[in-house]
Design an enzyme around this catalytic site. Structure first.
Site, PDB file in Angstrom:
ATOM      1  N   GLU A 144      -2.355  10.834  -0.234  1.00 51.69           N
ATOM      2  CA  GLU A 144      -3.701   9.665  -0.354  1.00 51.69           C
ATOM      3  C   GLU A 144      -4.234   9.240   0.535  1.00 51.69           C
ATOM      4  O   GLU A 144      -5.482   9.699   1.152  1.00 51.69           O
ATOM      5  CB  GLU A 144      -3.715   8.788  -1.727  1.00 51.69           C
ATOM      6  N   GLU A 145      -2.814   8.830   1.706  1.00 48.89           N
ATOM      7  CA  GLU A 145      -3.709   8.157   2.957  1.00 48.89           C
ATOM      8  C   GLU A 145      -3.533   9.610   3.723  1.00 48.89           C
ATOM      9  O   GLU A 145      -3.989   9.411   5.229  1.00 48.89           O
ATOM     10  CB  GLU A 145      -1.908   7.613   3.416  1.00 48.89           C
ATOM     11  N   ASP A 185       2.320 -10.063 -10.485  1.00 49.17           N
ATOM     12  CA  ASP A 185       2.400 -10.170 -11.922  1.00 49.17           C
ATOM     13  C   ASP A 185       1.178 -10.653 -12.855  1.00 49.17           C
ATOM     14  O   ASP A 185       0.851  -9.728 -13.151  1.00 49.17           O
ATOM     15  CB  ASP A 185       3.046 -11.228 -11.967  1.00 49.17           C
ATOM     16  N   ASP A 196       0.248  -7.827 -15.878  1.00 51.98           N
ATOM     17  CA  ASP A 196      -0.001  -7.790 -17.451  1.00 51.98           C
ATOM     18  C   ASP A 196      -1.459  -7.299 -17.078  1.00 51.98           C
ATOM     19  O   ASP A 196      -2.594  -6.980 -18.142  1.00 51.98           O
ATOM     20  CB  ASP A 196      -0.484  -8.941 -17.284  1.00 51.98           C
ATOM     21  N   ASP A 209       0.641  -0.733  -0.214  1.00 53.68           N
ATOM     22  CA  ASP A 209      -0.282   0.021   0.180  1.00 53.68           C
ATOM     23  C   ASP A 209       0.906   1.555   0.072  1.00 53.68           C
ATOM     24  O   ASP A 209       1.469   2.341   0.966  1.00 53.68           O
ATOM     25  CB  ASP A 209      -0.757   0.010   1.010  1.00 53.68           C
ATOM     26  N   ASP A 234      -4.660   0.538  -6.114  1.00 49.46           N
ATOM     27  CA  ASP A 234      -3.923   0.792  -5.000  1.00 49.46           C
ATOM     28  C   ASP A 234      -4.287  -0.514  -4.346  1.00 49.46           C
ATOM     29  O   ASP A 234      -5.771  -1.321  -4.228  1.00 49.46           O
ATOM     30  CB  ASP A 234      -4.870   1.297  -4.404  1.00 49.46           C
ATOM     31  N   HIS A 236      -1.066  -1.040   5.974  1.00 49.29           N
ATOM     32  CA  HIS A 236      -0.223   0.442   7.224  1.00 49.29           C
ATOM     33  C   HIS A 236      -0.203   0.266   8.474  1.00 49.29           C
ATOM     34  O   HIS A 236      -0.163   0.691   9.578  1.00 49.29           O
ATOM     35  CB  HIS A 236      -2.512   1.092   7.715  1.00 49.29           C
TER      36      HIS A 236
HETATM   37  N1  TRP Z   1      -5.112   3.126   0.295  1.00 49.06           N
HETATM   38  C1  TRP Z   1      -6.151   2.861   0.742  1.00 49.06           C
HETATM   39  C2  TRP Z   1      -6.620   2.786   2.291  1.00 49.06           C
HETATM   40  O1  TRP Z   1      -6.053   2.948   2.867  1.00 49.06           O
HETATM   41  C3  TRP Z   1      -6.711   1.646   0.457  1.00 49.06           C
HETATM   42  C4  TRP Z   1      -8.060   0.605   0.460  1.00 49.06           C
HETATM   43  C5  TRP Z   1      -8.900   0.216   1.413  1.00 49.06           C
HETATM   44  C6  TRP Z   1      -8.688   0.529  -0.391  1.00 49.06           C
HETATM   45  N2  TRP Z   1      -9.640  -0.229   1.162  1.00 49.06           N
HETATM   46  C7  TRP Z   1      -9.782   0.225  -0.247  1.00 49.06           C
HETATM   47  C8  TRP Z   1      -7.809   0.530  -1.611  1.00 49.06           C
HETATM   48  C9  TRP Z   1     -10.187  -0.350  -1.151  1.00 49.06           C
HETATM   49  C10 TRP Z   1      -9.356   0.903  -3.237  1.00 49.06           C
HETATM   50  C11 TRP Z   1     -10.055   0.200  -3.073  1.00 49.06           C
HETATM   51  O2  TRP Z   1      -7.778   3.381   2.708  1.00 49.06           O
HETATM   52 ZN    ZN Z   2      -4.001   2.505  -0.658  1.00 49.89          ZN
END
Ligand code: TRP
Ligand code: ZN
Ligand code: CA
Length: 437
Positions: A169-170, A300, A304, A135, A198, A285
């Protein structure tokens, strides 16, 4: 009479060539037909090499790559340098969040139709607790290697390609929200699709496909189905990553996800393997989200699948401009007073139905055109009579353009010009014919 003889000799000479030649439909005019090339395989070795670099960056910078920390900027520099070296046009977009400068890396692949953009993105920041390799080093590395493969393969898509690595993003999708908020209405409308990645290498993986846009979803699902891998709809939280601001702006979105803190069920373990009763990513996390926190097979497969989606979605044109033509110039001998002959034209890349005024340009050389019955055959085999026979129509050749209301016919598929000579003596051949949409 002498011209008839000449035509007969010409026909005889041409018929051997016509038999040898493979019928070929050639799109002509300024607009080219859509073409979808198969995506190359993405090297998981190379994707993992990027993850190794991101891990080293975290290790050298207090164990994380979080917004506002040195490890984030070092991650940005790594990604941007690779893209610049490969020939991308990169932009470093800065914003401020929680009192620190944040960065988005935007990389445009020169070429393609900039009014039709296919975009792929991944957040590059980690939480402060750890290096963030699944992540979201995983999504970042996969789209980086896909972008580098676009460059190394010399791919020239019909649509324009843009890749993005998001900051913060976090902290609540700060970077991607900033990007979308700063797009003009016109530039938002030019993005045909945004694909988000993600967490795609979860150690106890599932294969989840976002279900927002039906076309994008089908491209992903079909790829996994062809590989014999079951997928599920992503339900772990629709607003939980960088696709959310794009979705909110009305841009079609899609993406892949291999699971975070939810628990894998027995049914899911039965179809995907791994361990039921355990999180898809137990290190979500956490400080243990290191380069060992990756399932190589999932990484992988997902890499693709990403390349396949990008190639598939960018290689197919939207409706070509009115006036796009498809032509067959292979000669076809018309048997004298015999069965009908056909010349095919395969139409691709035209969305929807044929027009109300489909132009059918016919060039038939014949010594007595009254012998000829001419039909247009649509891909579903329905026929349109272009010309009937007439014993009084003594002119030679049929060189004209017929207009056909073909609006009930699907445009894409193989159309045929069917020609039958229904009276003895005079003969000829289909020289060429052309469909203009
Ligand atoms: N980066 C997202 C987060 O920390 C990870 C995540 C959790 C996510 N659930 C998700 C990403 C569903 C895409 C779809 O919350
Ligand atoms: Zn994430
Ligand atoms: Ca005849």
């Amino acid at each position: 009479m002498s011209s008839a003889l000449q035509a007969r000799l010409l026909t005889a000479a041409l018929s051997a060539a016509a038999l040898a030649a493979v019928a070929l439909a050639v799109p002509t005019g300024q607009a080219t037909a859509a073409q979808t090339l198969a995506a190359p395989d993405i090297s998981v070795t190379n994707v993992k090499a990027h993850l190794t670099q991101l891990q080293s960056i975290a290790t050298a910078n207090s164990g994380n790559r979080a917004h506002g920390r040195a490890g984030y900027k070092a991650s940005v520099d790594y990604v941007k340098a690779k893209l610049d070296a490969a020939g991308f046009t990169t932009t470093l977009q800065t914003f401020t969040s929680s009192g620190s400068t944040g960065y988005n890396v935007i990389a445009d692949w020169p070429g393609g139709d900039t009014d039709n953009v296919i975009m792929a993105g991944a957040h590059l920041d980690s939480v402060t607790a750890g290096p963030g390799i699944n992540d979201n080093g995983s999504g970042s590395a996969a789209i980086l290697e896909t972008a580098l493969t676009v460059a190394s393969s010399g791919y020239q898509p019909t649509k324009h390609l843009r890749f993005a690595w998001w900051g913060a993003e976090e902290l609540g999708m700060i970077g991607s929200t900033y990007y979308v908020n700063n797009l003009s209405t016109a530039n938002k409308a030019k993005i045909d699709g945004y694909l988000n990645f993600d967490m795609i290498g979860s150690p106890n993986p599932g294969y989840f496909v976002y279900d927002d846009d039906a076309t994008i979803e089908a491209v992903f699902k079909d790829w996994f189905t062809a590989k014999g891998i079951a997928t599920e709809i992503e339900t772990e939280g629709d607003g939980r990553s960088d696709h959310a601001p794009f979705d909110d702006a009305g841009i079609p979105i899609g993406g892949l996800f291999s699971g975070a803190d939810y628990i894998k069920t027995t049914a899911q373990a039965a179809k995907w393997g791994g361990t039921s009763g355990k999180a898809f990513d137990a290190c979500y996390h956490a400080s243990c989200d290191t380069s060992s926190n990756i399932n190589d097979t999932a990484l992988d497969n997902n890499s693709d699948a990403i390349a396949n989606a990008i190639w598939t979605l960018s290689g197919t044109a939207t409706t070509p401009p009115t006036g796009t033509s498809f032509e067959n110039t292979t000669d076809v001998t018309i048997g004298d007073n015999s069965t009908a002959v056909e010349s095919p034209i395969t139409v691709t890349g035209v969305t929807g139905n044929a027009p109300t005024a489909l132009a059918v340009a016919v060039d038939i050389k014949h010594t007595w055109r009254g012998d000829l019955v001419i039909d247009l055959v649509a891909p579903d085999s329905s026929t349109y009579r272009l010309k009937s026979s007439s014993s009084s129509d003594s002119a030679d050749n049929v060189i004209t353009t017929y207009t056909v209301n073909a609006s009930t016919e699907t445009a894409n598929g193989t159309w045929k010009l069917r020609v039958q000579d229904v009276a003895a003596q005079d003969t000829g051949y289909i020289d060429s014919w052309k469909l203009t949409f």
